[in-house]
Design a protein around this motif. Sequence first.
Motif, PDB file in Angstrom:
ATOM      1  N   HIS A 133      -8.423  -1.498  13.119  1.00 33.78           N
ATOM      2  CA  HIS A 133      -6.975  -1.599  13.258  1.00 33.78           C
ATOM      3  C   HIS A 133      -6.371  -0.202  13.272  1.00 33.78           C
ATOM      4  O   HIS A 133      -6.790   0.685  12.524  1.00 33.78           O
ATOM      5  N   THR A 134      -5.373  -0.019  14.124  1.00 35.68           N
ATOM      6  CA  THR A 134      -4.638   1.235  14.178  1.00 35.68           C
ATOM      7  C   THR A 134      -3.263   1.007  13.566  1.00 35.68           C
ATOM      8  O   THR A 134      -2.449   0.261  14.102  1.00 35.68           O
ATOM      9  N   ILE A 135      -3.012   1.646  12.431  1.00 31.24           N
ATOM     10  CA  ILE A 135      -1.792   1.403  11.663  1.00 31.24           C
ATOM     11  C   ILE A 135      -0.908   2.640  11.725  1.00 31.24           C
ATOM     12  O   ILE A 135      -1.347   3.738  11.351  1.00 31.24           O
ATOM     13  N   PRO A 136       0.325   2.504  12.197  1.00 31.16           N
ATOM     14  CA  PRO A 136       1.204   3.681  12.317  1.00 31.16           C
ATOM     15  C   PRO A 136       1.657   4.202  10.958  1.00 31.16           C
ATOM     16  O   PRO A 136       1.794   3.439  10.002  1.00 31.16           O
ATOM     17  N   ILE A 137       1.875   5.489  10.896  1.00 31.30           N
ATOM     18  CA  ILE A 137       2.420   6.122   9.695  1.00 31.30           C
ATOM     19  C   ILE A 137       3.865   6.522   9.995  1.00 31.30           C
ATOM     20  O   ILE A 137       4.124   7.301  10.913  1.00 31.30           O
ATOM     21  N   GLY A 138       4.810   5.970   9.248  1.00 27.89           N
ATOM     22  CA  GLY A 138       6.216   6.296   9.455  1.00 27.89           C
ATOM     23  C   GLY A 138       6.532   7.712   8.995  1.00 27.89           C
ATOM     24  O   GLY A 138       5.934   8.223   8.033  1.00 27.89           O
ATOM     25  N   ARG A 139       7.477   8.346   9.674  1.00 25.04           N
ATOM     26  CA  ARG A 139       7.818   9.732   9.363  1.00 25.04           C
ATOM     27  C   ARG A 139       8.263   9.892   7.913  1.00 25.04           C
ATOM     28  O   ARG A 139       7.887  10.845   7.232  1.00 25.04           O
ATOM     29  N   SER A 140       9.053   8.945   7.421  1.00 24.02           N
ATOM     30  CA  SER A 140       9.589   9.062   6.061  1.00 24.02           C
ATOM     31  C   SER A 140       8.549   8.749   4.987  1.00 24.02           C
ATOM     32  O   SER A 140       8.774   9.010   3.809  1.00 24.02           O
ATOM     33  N   TYR A 141       7.411   8.181   5.383  1.00 25.30           N
ATOM     34  CA  TYR A 141       6.372   7.829   4.415  1.00 25.30           C
ATOM     35  C   TYR A 141       5.206   8.825   4.427  1.00 25.30           C
ATOM     36  O   TYR A 141       4.367   8.805   3.530  1.00 25.30           O
ATOM     37  N   LYS A 142       5.166   9.677   5.428  1.00 27.42           N
ATOM     38  CA  LYS A 142       4.002  10.541   5.630  1.00 27.42           C
ATOM     39  C   LYS A 142       3.802  11.520   4.475  1.00 27.42           C
ATOM     40  O   LYS A 142       2.677  11.707   3.987  1.00 27.42           O
TER      41      LYS A 142
END
Length: 265
Positions: free
Chosen positions: A247-256
């Motif tokens: 699975h490819t899971i995105p990383i949100g900018r505010s959570y990185k």
Amino acid sequence: MNVSIRNMTVPRKIYHLLFWLVVTVIFLYDRRYLIQKFNLPDHFIECVTVRLLLVISLVYFHLYYLVPRYFRARRYTVYALLLFSALIVYVSLQNLYDIYLYGYVIGDLASRDFWHAFPYNFVTISWYLLLTAALKVSLDWYEERKKKTSGTDLSHLQHPNGQEKIVFLKTGTRQIKTNLDHVTHVKGLKDYSIVFTKQEQIIVKGSLKTTEKLLADKKLVRVHKSYMVALDLIKTINDNHIILDGHTIPIGRSYKKDLYKLLAI
């Protein structure tokens, strides 16, 4: 552990048996009335068997497919269209089978052909669906109330060795035993969440925040507004994505930033 599971499943079997017993008794009473009225002993077993199978198929399709997938998801238009289509198919098959056995549709003397009998049979089966839905809701409500008043919490169980933690995740009308150590990540939708494990995907009702509380004993970290990931399973990060079991899971900018701190990157 085994005792708790047994206490949960046995009542459900009893409720399930009671549910179909009531449906069958009501159905057979209606057939008995018609047999007495028209004095048609021929093909009685065949007629009752086929009609009962049709009723069970329709009720199952309604309660365990249409209701959880469309009605509870508030897709009322699709739900209504599919339910109406299912009723049309049921009544058509019932009428055609009567004509096949007897040459006419069993019912009122003035409504013995396919189309004249259609409205009455349509209303009758709609009433059956309403009755079974009401009975199912009542039994589910009683079972939930019994769980709450019994003082037994079945939503979170732990093995005697203190290592393997188990939760029961409710999806539709089922409770699925889930090992927290097998949860890899969670995807949040509007009113539902998808819990991904190493073996399956489980759709549960509730926002991502609600699901996070349910899985409190599993260290999940928010990496995106729509995703939580098991921190101990994060092995590969490619650009702004986590690669996890295919699975490819995105990383949100505010959570990185917070994620990188947790991973000591």
